[in-house]
Design an enzyme around this catalytic site. Structure first.
Site, PDB file in Angstrom:
ATOM      1  N   SER A 175      32.864  31.399  31.632  1.00 14.30           N
ATOM      2  CA  SER A 175      34.160  30.987  32.165  1.00 14.30           C
ATOM      3  C   SER A 175      35.274  31.311  31.165  1.00 14.30           C
ATOM      4  O   SER A 175      35.419  32.458  30.749  1.00 14.30           O
ATOM      5  CB  SER A 175      34.124  29.504  32.536  1.00 14.30           C
ATOM      6  OG  SER A 175      35.297  29.109  33.194  1.00 14.30           O
TER       7      SER A 175
ATOM      8  N   ASP B 104      32.880  31.686  43.847  1.00 19.87           N
ATOM      9  CA  ASP B 104      33.607  31.412  42.610  1.00 19.87           C
ATOM     10  C   ASP B 104      34.990  32.026  42.686  1.00 19.87           C
ATOM     11  O   ASP B 104      35.142  33.201  43.037  1.00 19.87           O
ATOM     12  CB  ASP B 104      32.831  31.991  41.424  1.00 19.87           C
ATOM     13  CG  ASP B 104      33.510  31.779  40.090  1.00 19.87           C
ATOM     14  OD1 ASP B 104      34.490  31.007  40.020  1.00 19.87           O
ATOM     15  OD2 ASP B 104      33.062  32.386  39.102  1.00 19.87           O
TER      16      ASP B 104
ATOM     17  N   HIS C 250      31.123  28.457  40.528  1.00 14.57           N
ATOM     18  CA  HIS C 250      31.670  28.349  39.185  1.00 14.57           C
ATOM     19  C   HIS C 250      31.176  27.086  38.476  1.00 14.57           C
ATOM     20  O   HIS C 250      31.058  26.024  39.072  1.00 14.57           O
ATOM     21  CB  HIS C 250      33.204  28.353  39.225  1.00 14.57           C
ATOM     22  CG  HIS C 250      33.806  28.585  37.879  1.00 14.57           C
ATOM     23  ND1 HIS C 250      33.987  29.847  37.366  1.00 14.57           N
ATOM     24  CD2 HIS C 250      34.231  27.734  36.911  1.00 14.57           C
ATOM     25  CE1 HIS C 250      34.498  29.756  36.158  1.00 14.57           C
ATOM     26  NE2 HIS C 250      34.652  28.484  35.862  1.00 14.57           N
TER      27      HIS C 250
END
Length: 341
Positions: free
Chosen positions: A127, A281, A311
């Site tokens: 991320s 995501d 995510h």
């Protein structure tokens, strides 16, 4: 609230590391955690992994990602360093990127101390940590005083804050655990942009026409394969230019904040990459854009797409009963790739 959530995350279950020596250290003021296998290695020196955790620049910690890093170190027989960089709400730009760069340089200068092979150091991030990994890898290009990074492993990375109307941003804007409004709010807070400019950032009205012409070849949804453009995607970017918004938000265009925008010469010198994307995501298309940028400059890319992934699924790895099958898929794929280096 962010600190309370971090408190809860840190207590969701940390596995004992029977085959590892785990050491908490400080590189200057930066807290790091070192994972070293106890067993003797089959080679004189082990592979090294530098790991930057996710959490949107707000959540995440050394404890929260302990299970992930422990598994990676065990399964790949590597010495792993996890960096505990500064975050919101107490710290703003450029705290995260500078902490990760400083800790990485410190580690690279002392590989012999930790028994790490200087020819097999991998940068790995998830991320926002994936974006930090991309930034650090770019920043180290051409550094003759340091060992070269062997590969970059970026798991649904944040590589740009500019086009927030890509197909994945529209299709997954309300999908847990990363909503589009949360992304924009954190961008503003981290870069000290007044929250009243959130709509201008979302719509892209802060981008001057000449800047968009320069970067469109990298940021446009035209670079996204057609099979990802379903589910109601509507092309509508950028909006009418607002000069006042540009003066307030132009820092978004800095390479340190959007590593996708670095020059071709730097991109061409980057090490090979393993990129992970998840279908459900909001950042799926960031991965696809960075994949194309690397490939266009001749960088070898291995891409792993998780159809049932979402995510931040990695944060739940090893934390039963909250762990998901997609979490295991991602970690297994990363392990398989790193073991091949």
């Amino acid at each position: 609230m962010p600190k309370f959530v971090r408190f809860l995350h840190d207590r969701m279950g940390r596995k004992k590391d029977l085959t590892l020596v785990v050491t908490n250290l400080r590189f200057g003021t930066i807290p790091v955690r070192l994972f070293q296998p106890k067993a003797a290695s089959s080679s004189p020196r082990r592979r090294g992994i530098i790991f930057y955790h996710g959490g949107g620049g707000v959540f995440g910690s050394l404890d929260c990602y302990h299970n992930v890093c422990s598994f990676l170190a065990q399964e790949t027989d590597s010495v792993l360093l996890m960096v505990g960089y500064r975050k919101l709400p107490d710290h703003r730009s450029p705290a995260m990127s500078q902490d990760c760069l400083a800790a990485s340089i410190h580690f690279l200068r002392r590989l012999e101390t930790y028994g790490v092979d200087p020819c097999r150091v991998v940068v790995c991030g998830e991320s926002v940590g994936g974006g930090l990994g991309a930034f650090v890898t770019q920043a180290l290009v051409g550094r003759s005083d340091l060992p070269s990074i062997r590969a970059q492993v970026l798991i649904y990375p944040v590589v740009q804050f500019i086009n927030l109307q890509l197909p994945s941003f529209q299709q997954n804007e309300h999908v847990p655990f990363l909503a589009r409004t949360f992304v924009v709010t954190n961008i503003c807070k981290y870069l000290s942009i007044d929250l009243s400019w959130q709509d201008a950032i979302l719509d892209g009205t802060f981008i001057p026409p000449d800047v968009w012409r320069k970067y469109k070849k990298w940021l446009s949804s035209d670079n996204i394969p057609e099979r990802f453009k379903g589910r109601g995607y509507q092309p509508r970017f950028p909006g009418p230019f607002n000069e006042t918004a540009y003066l307030e938000a132009k820092c978004i265009l800095d390479v340190e904040n959007s590593p996708l925008l670095t020059d071709d010469a730097t991109i061409a010198q980057l090490p090979e990459a393993f990129l992970v994307s998840c279908e459900n995501d909001i950042l799926r298309d960031d991965t696809l854009l960075y994949k194309k940028r690397l490939e266009d400059q001749g960088v070898r890319v291995t891409w792993y797409h998780v159809e049932d992934g979402f995510h931040a699924s990695l944060i739940l790895f090893g934390k039963k009963p909250f762990s998901f099958p997609c979490s295991q898929k991602i970690v297994d794929a990363v392990v398989s790739y790193i073991k091949g280096i």
